[in-house]
Design a protein around this motif. Structure first.
Motif, short mmCIF file in Angstrom:
data_model
loop_
_atom_site.label_atom_id
_atom_site.label_comp_id
_atom_site.label_asym_id
_atom_site.label_seq_id
_atom_site.Cartn_x
_atom_site.Cartn_y
_atom_site.Cartn_z
N VAL A 1 8.64 -5.05 -7.14
CA VAL A 1 7.92 -5.30 -5.88
C VAL A 1 8.79 -5.95 -4.81
N PRO A 2 9.55 -7.01 -5.10
CA PRO A 2 10.40 -7.60 -4.06
C PRO A 2 11.45 -6.64 -3.51
N GLY B 1 11.77 -1.67 2.35
CA GLY B 1 10.79 -1.28 3.36
C GLY B 1 11.06 -1.95 4.70
N ASN B 2 11.39 -3.25 4.65
CA ASN B 2 11.69 -3.98 5.88
C ASN B 2 12.93 -3.42 6.58
N PHE B 3 13.95 -3.11 5.78
CA PHE B 3 15.17 -2.53 6.33
C PHE B 3 14.88 -1.17 6.94
N ASN B 4 14.11 -0.36 6.22
CA ASN B 4 13.76 0.98 6.68
C ASN B 4 12.99 0.94 8.00
N GLN B 5 12.05 0.00 8.12
CA GLN B 5 11.25 -0.12 9.33
C GLN B 5 12.10 -0.50 10.55
N GLY B 6 13.21 -1.19 10.28
CA GLY B 6 14.06 -1.63 11.38
C GLY B 6 15.07 -0.61 11.85
N LEU B 7 15.14 0.54 11.18
CA LEU B 7 16.10 1.56 11.57
C LEU B 7 15.71 2.18 12.91
N VAL B 8 16.70 2.31 13.78
CA VAL B 8 16.48 2.90 15.10
C VAL B 8 17.47 4.04 15.30
N LEU B 9 16.97 5.20 15.69
CA LEU B 9 17.84 6.34 15.93
C LEU B 9 18.55 6.21 17.27
N ASN C 1 -12.11 -10.25 0.11
CA ASN C 1 -11.77 -11.68 0.23
C ASN C 1 -11.70 -12.39 -1.12
N ILE C 2 -11.39 -11.63 -2.16
CA ILE C 2 -11.22 -12.22 -3.49
C ILE C 2 -9.82 -12.82 -3.61
N ILE C 3 -8.86 -12.21 -2.94
CA ILE C 3 -7.51 -12.76 -2.85
C ILE C 3 -7.15 -12.89 -1.37
N THR C 4 -6.20 -13.76 -1.08
CA THR C 4 -5.80 -13.97 0.33
C THR C 4 -4.52 -13.25 0.69
N LEU C 5 -3.81 -12.74 -0.31
CA LEU C 5 -2.54 -12.05 -0.05
C LEU C 5 -2.81 -10.67 0.53
N ASN C 6 -2.36 -10.45 1.76
CA ASN C 6 -2.52 -9.16 2.41
C ASN C 6 -1.52 -8.17 1.82
N PRO C 7 -1.97 -7.06 1.23
CA PRO C 7 -1.04 -6.09 0.63
C PRO C 7 -0.10 -5.46 1.64
N GLU C 8 -0.43 -5.57 2.94
CA GLU C 8 0.45 -5.02 3.98
C GLU C 8 1.46 -6.03 4.48
N THR D 1 4.73 -7.92 4.72
CA THR D 1 6.09 -7.49 4.34
C THR D 1 7.07 -8.66 4.31
N ASN D 2 6.56 -9.88 4.28
CA ASN D 2 7.45 -11.06 4.24
C ASN D 2 6.99 -12.05 3.18
N VAL D 3 6.76 -11.54 2.00
CA VAL D 3 6.27 -12.37 0.90
C VAL D 3 7.41 -13.06 0.17
N PHE D 4 8.55 -12.36 0.02
CA PHE D 4 9.66 -12.87 -0.79
C PHE D 4 10.86 -13.23 0.08
N ASN D 5 11.90 -13.79 -0.56
CA ASN D 5 13.11 -14.18 0.16
C ASN D 5 14.34 -13.56 -0.51
#
Length: 314
Positions: free
Chosen positions: A116-117, A123-131, A264-271, A273-277
């Motif tokens: 998962v991490p 995913g974060n790197f991929n989202q930052g790609l700019v053509l 609202n059973i859990i508070t962690l939003n599955p979307e 993208t900044n959960v880990f370090n």
């Protein structure tokens, strides 16, 4: 007793024939899907699906049916038709009959959880790609396509009851995992291995094709990573089932976590993208490599995978 080869097609011809077979099955299943939707829901529903207009409750029902008939079914039937009628060797190309030790399923479970991490950082790197600026038109189209796919996914993942969760686990977890693994890690990886003569090349080329097939450009790298992991699960065990299990875990976890968040059973939003370090990202990479080495050792261990009737299991 091993079977003698039943076909002499070159890997390149096999690849082209598979593409042709899949394209034919895909077109036929899409026509079937459109006809079924038109007959039972009307043509306007197809327009609503195309524009992501889900104000009509029937639209979502039609989307489920279209997803099964026009996408999941051809992904399953194409490889089956190819292996059954073209190369006439379902065992080698689908890899559904190979037995393996159940310990591998436990290892796959841990691998998927630990990945998962690493999926997040890619995913974060991929989202930052700019053509480049001269490809701005292409980039705008890619982002628009991504947005449209997100709207359809969000509609499917909008769950109000446990029954909605079960439907999504069956569609996205069970059916999608079986169909996509048989196609990409079964038929395509087998063909690519014959073509490249290199298992690593066949795994990662197949993973790239798997990711590109989804047409979600800003999720390309994390999906390619998953495809690579699934590829090694099949290559080391000889069976498609550990990869199907891993694929099922990945997709079903997303479904269940999304439902728990919506309620609202859990508070962690599955979307989120900044959960880990960074240390966790590195830890994830190292542990995945170690677990794949252990997986390979277990899969090839003759004590855990005995020889029966002259053939090694697992």
């Amino acid at each position: 007793m091993m079977k003698s080869p039943v076909n002499h097609l070159s890997p390149a011809k096999q690849f082209l024939l598979f593409v042709a077979v899949f394209a034919g099955v895909f077109v036929a299943c899409n026509i079937l899907g459109f006809v079924v939707i038109a007959v039972f829901f009307g043509l306007k529903i197809l327009t609503d699906i195309g524009t992501a207009n889900f104000s009509n409750p029937q639209t979502l029902r039609a989307l489920y049916i279209l997803q099964i008939l026009a996408m999941t079914l051809p992904i399953f039937l194409g490889p089956w038709v190819f292996s059954k009628w073209v190369v006439k060797n379902t065992e080698e190309y689908l890899r559904t009959n190979k037995r393996f030790h159940l310990i591998l399923l436990a290892l796959v479970f841990v691998i998927m959880m630990v990945s998962v991490p690493l999926i997040e950082v890619l995913g974060n790197f991929n989202q930052g790609l700019v053509l480049p600026k001269w490809l701005k038109g292409l980039e705008d189209w890619m982002r628009a396509s991504e947005k449209a796919a997100e709207l359809l996914t969000a509609a499917i993942l909008k769950m109000n009851t446990i029954w909605d969760v079960i439907k999504n686990v069956i569609l996205l977890g069970v059916l999608t995992a079986i169909a996509e693994e048989i196609m990409f890690r079964g038929v395509l990886q087998t063909i690519l291995h014959k073509w490249t003569k290199n298992i690593h090349a066949s795994i990662w080329i197949g993973a790239a094709l798997f990711s590109a097939f989804h047409m979600e450009f800003y999720g390309f790298l994390p999906r390619m990573l998953l495809g690579g992991i699934f590829g090694y699960l099949v290559a080391y065990s000889g069976s498609i089932w550990p990869a199907i299990w891993g694929h099922f875990l990945n997709n079903s976890t997303i479904v269940v976590v999304t439902y728990l968040y919506q309620k609202n059973i859990i508070t962690l939003n599955p979307e989120d993208t900044n959960v880990f370090n960074t240390p966790i990202y590195l830890f994830s990479l190292i542990i995945i490599i170690i677990l794949l080495i252990v997986y390979k050792k277990v899969a090839l261990d003759k004590k855990l995978n005995p020889v029966v009737n002259g053939e090694k299991l697992g």
